[in-house]
Design an enzyme around this catalytic site. Structure first.
Site, PDB file in Angstrom:
ATOM      1  N   HIS A 113       0.809  -1.212   0.000  1.00  0.00           N
ATOM      2  CA  HIS A 113       0.000   0.000   0.000  1.00  0.00           C
ATOM      3  C   HIS A 113       0.847   1.270   0.000  1.00  0.00           C
ATOM      4  O   HIS A 113       0.325   2.380   0.056  1.00  0.00           O
ATOM      5  CB  HIS A 113      -0.924  -0.036   1.227  1.00  0.00           C
ATOM      6  CG  HIS A 113      -2.059   0.914   1.189  1.00  0.00           C
ATOM      7  ND1 HIS A 113      -2.223   1.930   2.112  1.00  0.00           N
ATOM      8  CD2 HIS A 113      -3.120   1.017   0.339  1.00  0.00           C
ATOM      9  CE1 HIS A 113      -3.318   2.606   1.837  1.00  0.00           C
ATOM     10  NE2 HIS A 113      -3.893   2.093   0.773  1.00  0.00           N
ATOM     11  N   LYS A 115       3.313   4.451  -1.049  1.00  0.00           N
ATOM     12  CA  LYS A 115       3.444   5.398  -2.162  1.00  0.00           C
ATOM     13  C   LYS A 115       4.756   6.143  -1.978  1.00  0.00           C
ATOM     14  O   LYS A 115       4.826   7.100  -1.193  1.00  0.00           O
ATOM     15  CB  LYS A 115       2.279   6.389  -2.219  1.00  0.00           C
ATOM     16  CG  LYS A 115       0.926   5.751  -2.581  1.00  0.00           C
ATOM     17  CD  LYS A 115       0.156   5.315  -1.371  1.00  0.00           C
ATOM     18  CE  LYS A 115      -1.230   4.802  -1.742  1.00  0.00           C
ATOM     19  NZ  LYS A 115      -1.950   4.257  -0.574  1.00  0.00           N
ATOM     20  N   LYS A 298      -3.940  10.656   5.118  1.00  0.00           N
ATOM     21  CA  LYS A 298      -3.442   9.927   6.283  1.00  0.00           C
ATOM     22  C   LYS A 298      -2.373  10.809   6.945  1.00  0.00           C
ATOM     23  O   LYS A 298      -1.164  10.548   6.831  1.00  0.00           O
ATOM     24  CB  LYS A 298      -2.824   8.589   5.888  1.00  0.00           C
ATOM     25  CG  LYS A 298      -3.733   7.684   5.020  1.00  0.00           C
ATOM     26  CD  LYS A 298      -3.409   7.820   3.568  1.00  0.00           C
ATOM     27  CE  LYS A 298      -4.087   6.794   2.673  1.00  0.00           C
ATOM     28  NZ  LYS A 298      -5.495   6.611   2.798  1.00  0.00           N
TER      29      LYS A 298
END
Length: 415
Positions: A113, A115, A298
């Site tokens: 997940h 990046k 987030k």
């Protein structure tokens, strides 16, 4: 893979795709030696097509290009899309590629997940923004609100080391990290950056030795909060320890604000979070729902210095299963920039949730609250029972597969 604090970094907050994509594409165009990218999602839309073009151009001028995508998030990449890159030397890797079952993706759990983007060991990007057009406002009402950080300085070397290590064969990767010293949380090495500006630390979550590293960073920061705690998180259903510390911070006088989804891309995200609202509100936590468009961010900040930007949500997938990466930041200027943005977001685009609103569905909510809290107390152990396997990183070379298929077809014709 516990990295120490690094000082003297230059940090810039990037808000949404409008800020993120131009900076990344500009950096790729300026690359002289190396481009490393990890992304959960790469779509064949206008953003994905521009990334493809930039990577092809970089490879054609001799730059090493390594692109890693997730087998679940980027499962629909076409052979032609990948071939156009691999034919000019772009190495395209897929994390945990799995066959579909009755047309359904089967690799839902333990996803890559992260990046991350690294350019020439001098510039890096860390955050939650995927390479897809739904991170741009012109996508429409479903365009996502999200964040990344651009960083130059010593921490870039740690990010590069990590990405390169993930590209190595598993046994070589294990040997490499055994040979290196690892700073432990709270040790002198971990805090050697002191109290100056521009401090940053890469923190990762995996399913081996670093299962709770990101959660521990949150817990430590929240326990040390004195004035304010502000969390903006898309998928909020944390473990009970984290939930309890958030409530305790408010009870000891810290101003605690949560910005959560009010217009979610997945309704289950809001439904799950709302199970927790009564517990938090009664403890003095302020809850605001962002309703302008789906929140995908987030990010968090504590007091006037600590902040984090990354890929990790505060839910069971991110905290117990997915492979995640966050940048932890100690820098007053960055903290102020993030705080001012989130305050504007809260005042202009969010709706405050009150106890009166919860009372409308209090009776039928109680069984869900009981079950939800029981789940939160035990979900790390329960999640561990889900199908476990060792995900593999596959180098996609569809052009070679196509050549082999054509050769086989020609042989059959000759026969």
């Amino acid at each position: 893979m516990k990295f120490p604090w690094r000082a003297d970094n230059r940090l810039s907050l990037l808000i949404n795709g409008e800020a993120f994509f131009p900076r990344v594409f500009e950096a790729i165009r300026a690359a002289e030696r190396e481009v490393l990218i990890e992304t959960f999602i790469l779509f064949e839309d206008k953003v994905g097509s521009q990334l493809q073009a930039e990577l092809i151009a970089a490879a054609e001028r001799g730059v090493r290009v390594e692109l890693t995508v997730d087998g679940y998030g980027s499962a629909d990449l076409s052979s032609a899309f990948v071939t156009a890159m691999s034919e000019v030397g772009v190495r395209v890797h897929m994390f945990d590629p799995q066959p579909r079952l009755l047309g359904m993706r089967t690799n839902l759990f333990r996803r890559m997940h992260r990046k991350l983007v690294v350019i020439d060991d001098r510039l890096a990007f860390v955050g939650g923004i995927n390479f897809s057009a739904d991170h741009l406002a012109d996508f429409g009402p479903e365009a996502k609100q999200d964040y990344a950080v651009e960083v130059e300085g010593p921490v870039v070397h740690d990010i590069r080391r990590f990405v390169l290590a993930m590209l190595a064969p598993p046994e070589q990767r294990r040997r490499r990290w055994r040979r290196r010293g690892r700073a432990k949380p709270g040790s002198q090495a971990a805090d050697q950056a002191g109290s100056g500006p521009g401090q940053a630390q890469l923190v990762i979550r995996d399913n081996r030795r670093h299962r709770i590293d990101i959660e521990q960073q949150y817990l430590q920061a929240i326990r040390g909060a004195r004035q304010r705690l502000l969390i903006a998180n898309a998928y909020f259903f944390p473990g009970f320890r984290l939930l309890r510390e958030i409530r305790r911070a408010a009870q000891r006088g810290v101003k605690v604000e949560l910005i959560l989804q009010g217009q979610p891309d997945m309704p289950i995200a809001r439904f799950s979070a709302r199970i927790l609202y009564d517990y938090l509100l009664r403890g003095g936590v302020s809850i605001l729902e962002y309703a302008s468009r789906p929140l995908h961010g987030k990010v968090a900040l504590v007091d006037d210095q600590w902040a984090t930007v990354g890929s990790s949500n505060l839910d069971p997938l991110s905290l117990s299963l997915n492979l995640e990466a966050n940048l932890i930041i100690r820098d007053r200027a960055f903290n102020r920039q993030l705080f001012e943005h989130l305050q504007a977001l809260a005042s202009e685009h969010c709706q405050a949730i009150s106890q009166a609103q919860l009372a409308r569905w209090a009776f039928w909510r109680m069984p869900l609250v009981f079950l939800g809290f029981h789940l939160l107390r035990h979900f790390p152990a329960w999640i561990g029972w889900l199908p476990a396997h060792t995900p593999k990183l596959a180098l996609l070379q569809p052009h070679e597969q196509a050549k082999a298929a054509r050769s086989a077809a020609q042989r059959r014709e000759r026969q």
